[in-house]
Design a protein around this motif. Structure first.
Motif, mmCIF file in Angstrom:
data_model
loop_
_atom_site.group_PDB
_atom_site.id
_atom_site.type_symbol
_atom_site.label_atom_id
_atom_site.label_comp_id
_atom_site.label_asym_id
_atom_site.label_seq_id
_atom_site.Cartn_x
_atom_site.Cartn_y
_atom_site.Cartn_z
ATOM 1 N N ALA B 233 0.814 -1.207 0.000
ATOM 2 C CA ALA B 233 0.000 0.000 0.000
ATOM 3 C C ALA B 233 0.847 1.257 0.000
ATOM 4 N N ALA B 234 2.107 1.120 0.395
ATOM 5 C CA ALA B 234 2.953 2.287 0.662
ATOM 6 C C ALA B 234 2.908 3.349 -0.425
ATOM 7 N N GLY B 235 2.786 2.920 -1.670
ATOM 8 C CA GLY B 235 2.860 3.898 -2.745
ATOM 9 C C GLY B 235 1.543 4.588 -3.076
ATOM 10 N N VAL B 251 -1.401 1.351 8.394
ATOM 11 C CA VAL B 251 -1.343 2.322 7.302
ATOM 12 C C VAL B 251 -2.462 3.341 7.478
ATOM 13 N N LEU B 252 -2.084 4.611 7.401
ATOM 14 C CA LEU B 252 -3.059 5.683 7.544
ATOM 15 C C LEU B 252 -3.471 6.192 6.164
ATOM 16 N N PHE B 253 -4.778 6.192 5.897
ATOM 17 C CA PHE B 253 -5.305 6.687 4.626
ATOM 18 C C PHE B 253 -6.110 7.959 4.880
ATOM 19 N N ALA B 258 -10.528 4.661 -0.381
ATOM 20 C CA ALA B 258 -9.261 4.197 -0.946
ATOM 21 C C ALA B 258 -8.646 3.107 -0.088
ATOM 22 N N ALA B 259 -9.024 3.095 1.192
ATOM 23 C CA ALA B 259 -8.428 2.124 2.110
ATOM 24 C C ALA B 259 -9.084 0.759 1.988
ATOM 25 N N LYS B 260 -10.381 0.764 1.584
ATOM 26 C CA LYS B 260 -11.144 -0.480 1.626
ATOM 27 C C LYS B 260 -10.523 -1.629 0.834
ATOM 28 N N PRO B 261 -10.007 -1.362 -0.372
ATOM 29 C CA PRO B 261 -9.437 -2.479 -1.141
ATOM 30 C C PRO B 261 -8.316 -3.214 -0.406
#
Lengths: 147, 287, 225
Positions: B233-235, B251-253, B258-261
């Motif tokens: 997810a980093a990118g 991971v902070l979104f 956008a985070a759900k996937p």
């Protein structure tokens, strides 16, 4: 959890003799995953659709609601904006926010969608515990007959 | 209405704290909370707003004017409680009130007396005999008795018991209920921003790491906690911070959708608390 | 400005019970000689300014005051009005105490009368000028450097002034520094004539106040609080 009863100051008709002052009841939970503004909007919506808040009632202003609930002004504003978008409330510049005149058809639709929403919740809960559709309808039938 | 406070790309080297590229805007009738650890630049920012020091670069406007040039006119419309909430503690509460009253054309003695009553401040008591909490209350009474349009409070909750902290924050939302007055306060305690603050500003090492409506953080942002596969997810665009945890990554979104996937499988999606955001914001995956 | 001066008086209010008897007690030592009364009086007049600076320092008040609707030049001016006011009051008290002492102990040694005496126009003027000069030197240092460093630097300046004064006094052969100053002023007034000399003295005093205040304002402006 915080519980607040908010009494609106007067009705739009100015009829002070009405025995029941329209009142808004909002309960906020900090631990809920539902955003605060959504909690506020949902509860006011339910009270409007349920007829507890009558057409034309003056609601607390965004700012006094924020003060009473101890939340940010932006939060209450957002809740009101959502209700306004749904046509449930009207803001009259300089006068305040009122429960909008509802047409019966619209209200009925709203209430139905509320039922739908709750049933959807029931369905997903049922899935979690592995209830079949038949079990669920049976349960619903029993509940309806009980009343 | 115009913003009461505009800070644009301020730079200031001051003692050990150097503010770098700090910008903010505060409209009337809102509360802004500035959070950050000691030495992050909160007090320096407040000194700049009060015109006690001048910026090395950038611009500050309070009520549309430069506090370095029209400081006096600006300060007559500001109520303040500094990190030392009051001064001249050898005076009694009443005498201190009179001393401060002389400086404000708009002083409202009736309101001041009412606030003293409300805060249960004994007028004849020497200020030096008051607890820190009482001194903050006295500072607040002094700040509120001259129809200020902007309240500037430097760590008002520090050293207060939880009950009084709550009471103070509740009072802030009552102050802005007129829709005209705004409050800017700094704090080391992130949960002070939890409820009443409209805008949150996070300072770290003299830089703004977040500035915006607090609700955005709490309602729109998300944290995904999961295993090592989350490194992928980093990118992503919506990722605002990522940190290695015992199980894998947090991971902070800045966008829940956008985070759900990323939370299929064992990974969990959570609404972040302000502490989560502050901790994760800007952090990079460390190897 | 009015608020600032009233503030300074309010700050001293809790101490009046200490200041007033203290003032009488200290000044009573003036009975020893006019020289004593002179320097004690000067020190007491200056203690108004020092006392206020100590109060501000003790209560960490610079930022508190600066957050009020005041500007820094007004803060400086208010302190000058107070300091010069204290010098005027000190001069009046100097004359009053001196008169009492002379009346009570008429035969006291060292209390000369007539030209060049402690209560001649020159004697009174010198008291006021010295009392004023002291704070005019002290204030710019306080405003630029704050209390602690300000007082330190003032100590050095005072030492230098004293060294010069002592060398001058020993040259003049007068028995006491204040006496020597009074005599110098008397000679100056005699030489130019009163009509020229006194306006000149007044003008230099005003000039000195102006210069000192400018330095204070410049120093205080650039100070970061």
């Amino acid at each position: 959890m915080y519980i607040y009863d908010i009494y609106s100051m007067s009705t739009m008709t100015g009829d002070l003799d009405t025995p029941e002052t329209p009142r808004m009841r909002v309960i906020l939970s900090n631990s809920s995953s539902e955003p605060i503004y959504e909690q506020i909007a949902r509860q006011i919506r339910a009270q409007i659709i349920g007829g507890e808040l009558e057409e034309g009632s003056l609601l607390s202003s965004i700012r006094s609601l924020a003060r009473d609930l101890q939340v940010s002004v932006i939060t209450t504003k957002r809740a009101y904006e959502e209700l306004e978008r749904e046509g449930l409330i009207d803001t009259v510049g300089g006068k305040g926010t009122f429960v909008a005149a509802q047409n019966p058809q619209f209200l009925r639709e709203k209430r139905m969608s509320l039922v739908e929403e709750k049933l959807a919740d029931a369905v997903s809960e049922a899935r979690l515990v592995g209830l079949s559709l038949d079990d669920l309808s049976e349960m619903l039938r029993l509940l309806a007959e009980e009343e | 209405m115009d913003d009461l406070l505009v800070v644009e790309r301020i730079r200031k080297a001051w003692d050990v704290v150097a503010l770098e590229d700090v910008s903010l805007r505060l409209p009337p009738g809102h509360i802004m909370g500035i959070a950050g650890p000691n030495g992050s630049g909160k007090t320096t920012l407040i000194r700049l707003i009060l015109g006690h020091i001048r910026p090395d670069g950038g611009a500050i406007r309070v009520f549309g004017d430069d506090p370095g040039l029209s400081g006096r006119a600006i300060r007559s419309r500001i109520g303040f409680v500094l990190d030392r909430p009051i001064s001249y503690e050898h005076l009694s509460v009443t005498r201190l009130g009179r001393l401060v009253a002389d400086f404000y054309a708009d002083w409202d003695e009736v309101e001041f007396q009412r606030l003293l009553d409300e805060f249960e401040l004994p007028g004849r008591r020497r200020a030096s005999a008051l607890s820190r909490g009482m001194r903050v209350k006295l500072g607040l009474a002094l700040a509120l008795a001259h129809n200020a349009e902007l309240l500037v409070l430097d760590e008002p909750t520090t050293g207060l018991d939880p009950v009084f902290r709550r009471e103070l924050l509740a009072r802030l939302s009552a102050i802005i209920a007129d829709g005209r007055t705004s409050v800017l306060f700094s704090t080391q305690i992130l949960t002070d921003l939890d409820r009443v603050a409209d805008f949150a500003v996070f300072l770290r090492g003299g830089r703004v790491v977040f500035s915006g409506p607090k609700d955005d953080l709490l309602d729109r942002w998300a944290i995904v906690r999961g295993g090592p596969e989350l490194a992928a997810a980093a990118g992503a665009d919506a990722v605002r911070g990522i940190r290695r945890s015992r199980m894998g990554f947090d991971v902070l979104f800045d966008d829940m959708d956008a985070a759900k996937p990323y939370c299929d499988g064992p990974a969990v999606l959570e609404r972040p608390t302000l502490d989560d955001v502050f901790l994760l914001l800007g952090s990079k995956e460390s190897q | 400005m009015k608020a600032l001066i009233r503030k300074d008086l309010r700050l001293l209010a809790p101490y009046w019970w200490l200041i007033l008897p203290g003032h009488v007690l200290f000044s009573a030592n003036g009975v020893i000689s006019p020289e004593f009364l002179f320097w004690i009086g000067v020190a007491l007049a200056a203690s108004f300014t020092v006392g206020l600076a100590v109060i501000d320092w003790r209560f960490d008040a610079d930022r508190f005051v600066a957050a009020l609707p005041v500007d820094r030049p007004a803060q400086v001016r208010a302190r000058y009005v107070g300091a010069i006011g204290a010098a005027v009051l000190g001069t009046a008290l100097y004359v009053a105490y001196g008169s009492v002492i002379v009346a009570a102990f008429p035969a006291r040694l060292g209390w000369r009368t007539g030209a060049g005496a402690w209560n001649s126009p020159e004697g009174i003027a010198v008291f006021f000028l010295v009392a004023a000069a002291l704070v005019l030197i002290l204030l710019p240092l306080l405003f630029r450097l704050g209390l602690v460093r300000g007082i330190w630097s003032f100590g050095f300046v005072a030492l230098a002034v004293m060294a010069v004064a002592i060398s001058r006094v020993s040259n003049a052969g007068a028995e006491a520094p204040s006496q020597a100053l009074v005599e110098e002023l008397a000679v100056f007034v005699d030489d130019r004539g009163a009509a020229v000399a006194w306006p000149l003295v007044l003008a230099s005093l005003m000039g000195l106040i102006w210069l000192s205040a400018r330095l204070s304002i410049a120093g205080f402006r650039s100070r970061e609080l």
